[in-house]
Design a protein around this motif. Sequence first.
Motif, PDB file in Angstrom:
ATOM      1  N   UNK A  55       0.806  -1.217   0.000  1.00 39.74           N
ATOM      2  CA  UNK A  55       0.000   0.000   0.000  1.00 39.74           C
ATOM      3  C   UNK A  55       0.843   1.274   0.000  1.00 39.74           C
ATOM      4  N   UNK A  56       1.066   1.822   1.156  1.00 39.27           N
ATOM      5  CA  UNK A  56       1.648   3.160   1.270  1.00 39.27           C
ATOM      6  C   UNK A  56       2.236   3.280   2.681  1.00 39.27           C
ATOM      7  N   UNK A  57       3.335   4.014   2.832  1.00 44.17           N
ATOM      8  CA  UNK A  57       3.904   4.163   4.185  1.00 44.17           C
ATOM      9  C   UNK A  57       2.892   4.684   5.217  1.00 44.17           C
ATOM     10  N   UNK A  58       1.896   5.449   4.791  1.00 47.58           N
ATOM     11  CA  UNK A  58       0.883   5.955   5.739  1.00 47.58           C
ATOM     12  C   UNK A  58      -0.100   4.879   6.183  1.00 47.58           C
ATOM     13  N   UNK A  59      -0.206   3.792   5.418  1.00 51.95           N
ATOM     14  CA  UNK A  59      -1.241   2.788   5.689  1.00 51.95           C
ATOM     15  C   UNK A  59      -0.694   1.499   6.278  1.00 51.95           C
ATOM     16  N   UNK A  60       0.572   1.233   6.073  1.00 51.65           N
ATOM     17  CA  UNK A  60       1.110  -0.107   6.385  1.00 51.65           C
ATOM     18  C   UNK A  60       1.005  -0.458   7.867  1.00 51.65           C
ATOM     19  N   UNK A  61       1.244   0.502   8.759  1.00 54.86           N
ATOM     20  CA  UNK A  61       1.255   0.148  10.184  1.00 54.86           C
ATOM     21  C   UNK A  61      -0.143  -0.267  10.662  1.00 54.86           C
ATOM     22  N   UNK A  62      -1.156   0.472  10.254  1.00 58.92           N
ATOM     23  CA  UNK A  62      -2.525   0.108  10.631  1.00 58.92           C
ATOM     24  C   UNK A  62      -2.900  -1.255  10.093  1.00 58.92           C
ATOM     25  N   UNK A  63      -2.475  -1.532   8.876  1.00 57.68           N
ATOM     26  CA  UNK A  63      -2.784  -2.831   8.273  1.00 57.68           C
ATOM     27  C   UNK A  63      -2.104  -3.970   9.035  1.00 57.68           C
ATOM     28  N   UNK A  64      -0.831  -3.771   9.388  1.00 59.98           N
ATOM     29  CA  UNK A  64      -0.115  -4.834  10.106  1.00 59.98           C
ATOM     30  C   UNK A  64      -0.661  -5.019  11.518  1.00 59.98           C
ATOM     31  N   UNK A  65      -1.028  -3.920  12.156  1.00 55.55           N
ATOM     32  CA  UNK A  65      -1.585  -4.037  13.512  1.00 55.55           C
ATOM     33  C   UNK A  65      -2.848  -4.904  13.485  1.00 55.55           C
ATOM     34  N   UNK A  66      -3.709  -4.642  12.497  1.00 55.57           N
ATOM     35  CA  UNK A  66      -4.947  -5.431  12.393  1.00 55.57           C
ATOM     36  C   UNK A  66      -4.617  -6.906  12.121  1.00 55.57           C
ATOM     37  N   UNK A  67      -3.715  -7.148  11.171  1.00 54.79           N
ATOM     38  CA  UNK A  67      -3.405  -8.537  10.799  1.00 54.79           C
ATOM     39  C   UNK A  67      -2.838  -9.306  11.990  1.00 54.79           C
ATOM     40  N   UNK A  68      -1.910  -8.700  12.704  1.00 51.72           N
ATOM     41  CA  UNK A  68      -1.276  -9.418  13.821  1.00 51.72           C
ATOM     42  C   UNK A  68      -2.262  -9.619  14.972  1.00 51.72           C
ATOM     43  N   UNK A  69      -3.131  -8.667  15.184  1.00 53.01           N
ATOM     44  CA  UNK A  69      -4.147  -8.830  16.238  1.00 53.01           C
ATOM     45  C   UNK A  69      -5.105  -9.967  15.905  1.00 53.01           C
ATOM     46  N   UNK A  70      -5.169 -10.328  14.612  1.00 48.28           N
ATOM     47  CA  UNK A  70      -6.101 -11.381  14.192  1.00 48.28           C
ATOM     48  C   UNK A  70      -5.380 -12.643  13.702  1.00 48.28           C
ATOM     49  N   UNK A  71      -4.090 -12.742  13.998  1.00 48.33           N
ATOM     50  CA  UNK A  71      -3.340 -13.965  13.685  1.00 48.33           C
ATOM     51  C   UNK A  71      -3.145 -14.217  12.200  1.00 48.33           C
ATOM     52  N   UNK A  72      -3.140 -13.160  11.390  1.00 45.32           N
ATOM     53  CA  UNK A  72      -2.942 -13.322   9.942  1.00 45.32           C
ATOM     54  C   UNK A  72      -1.468 -13.114   9.606  1.00 45.32           C
ATOM     55  N   UNK A  73      -0.884 -14.034   8.872  1.00 45.24           N
ATOM     56  CA  UNK A  73       0.503 -13.878   8.426  1.00 45.24           C
ATOM     57  C   UNK A  73       0.557 -12.776   7.360  1.00 45.24           C
ATOM     58  N   UNK A  74       1.691 -12.054   7.324  1.00 48.54           N
ATOM     59  CA  UNK A  74       1.777 -10.910   6.413  1.00 48.54           C
ATOM     60  C   UNK A  74       3.060 -10.956   5.589  1.00 48.54           C
TER      61      UNK A  74
END
Length: 248
Positions: A55-74
């Motif tokens: 995506x974009x440097x502004x979006x990546x952290x929010x995306x990873x936070x959600x994925x890790x909180x839900x056990x999704x590999x990234x």
Amino acid sequence: MTLRVAVIGATGRIGSEAVKAVEAAPDLELVAALGRSDKLETLTAADAQVVVELTHPDAVMGNLEYCLANGLHVVTGTTGWTDERLATLDGWLAAAPATGVLIAPNFSIGAVLAMQFAQQAAKYFETVEVVELHHDRKADAPSGTATRTAQLIAAARAAAGLPRQSDPTTHGLPGARGADVDGVPVHSVRLRGLLAHQEVLLGDTGETLTIRHDSLHHSCFMPGILLGVRKTASRPGLTLGLEHLLDL
Ligand SMILES: NC(=O)C1=CN([C@@H]2O[C@H](COP(=O)(O)OP(=O)(O)OC[C@H]3O[C@@H](n4cnc5c(N)ncnc54)[C@H](OP(=O)(O)O)[C@@H]3O)[C@@H](O)[C@H]2O)C=CC1
Ligand SMILES: O=C(O)C1=N[C@H](C(=O)O)C[C@H](O)C1
């Protein structure tokens, strides 16, 4: 068994190629393709196992936070990583120890090799500079690849006991000597018509060595993305760099 894969950034230059590559892979199933306006809850609703994040440097952290909180590999290739961001990611991973994250500054095999060659050459040349050249829509500078390359070069020089390079410039305009990444000057060119290119220039008495890589089409990133998707689910924790998944 097929892996259930989602792509975030699916409308983008690399994300749209990743969607096609996942769809074409017989062992992978594309279960979601998210654009900017789609909700991250789509990922869990679709029961994704691995998320490709482009995506974009502004979006990546929010995306990873959600994925890790839900056990999704990234698997992410998004740029803008800093030490602070990596420390935050470490905290999220500590709370999700079974989850794997691959951050690949560059998914192309040629670029990964060029970084390794630069790292190998670094201790033999007293002076070294990096020039990266990209398309004119790129949000970040220096590129993630150039930043990582300069960090690897600086670490190799330090390990060999080489001092930081000195800069003789006493007169000049701000920025003329590029960005300083761990003591390595990095110069960024943005030009319509280009995709992604990099030169590492190494020089010592009477000789220079140039290590150049050119990405000519986004397809060059796809084998690396697919490799990351296939491996990351069985690699808990952070993997930084595609080289760790390759037999180099
Ligand atoms: N590691 C690697 O090998 C590579 C890494 N990259 C990196 O991948 C990233 C994407 O590059 P590229 O495809 O060229 O970029 P694009 O601008 O073409 O695509 C970005 C995608 O992310 C979405 N997006 C952008 N901003 C946001 C936001 N703030 N919130 C949510 N979604 C957002 C866009 O949606 P919309 O279309 O609605 O704007 C689009 O789907 C960059 O960081 C780039 O450096 C790129 C190529 C290779
Ligand atoms: O934005 C791009 O295009 C690219 N981004 C990555 C980077 O910043 O290094 C990888 C590649 O250079 C293409």
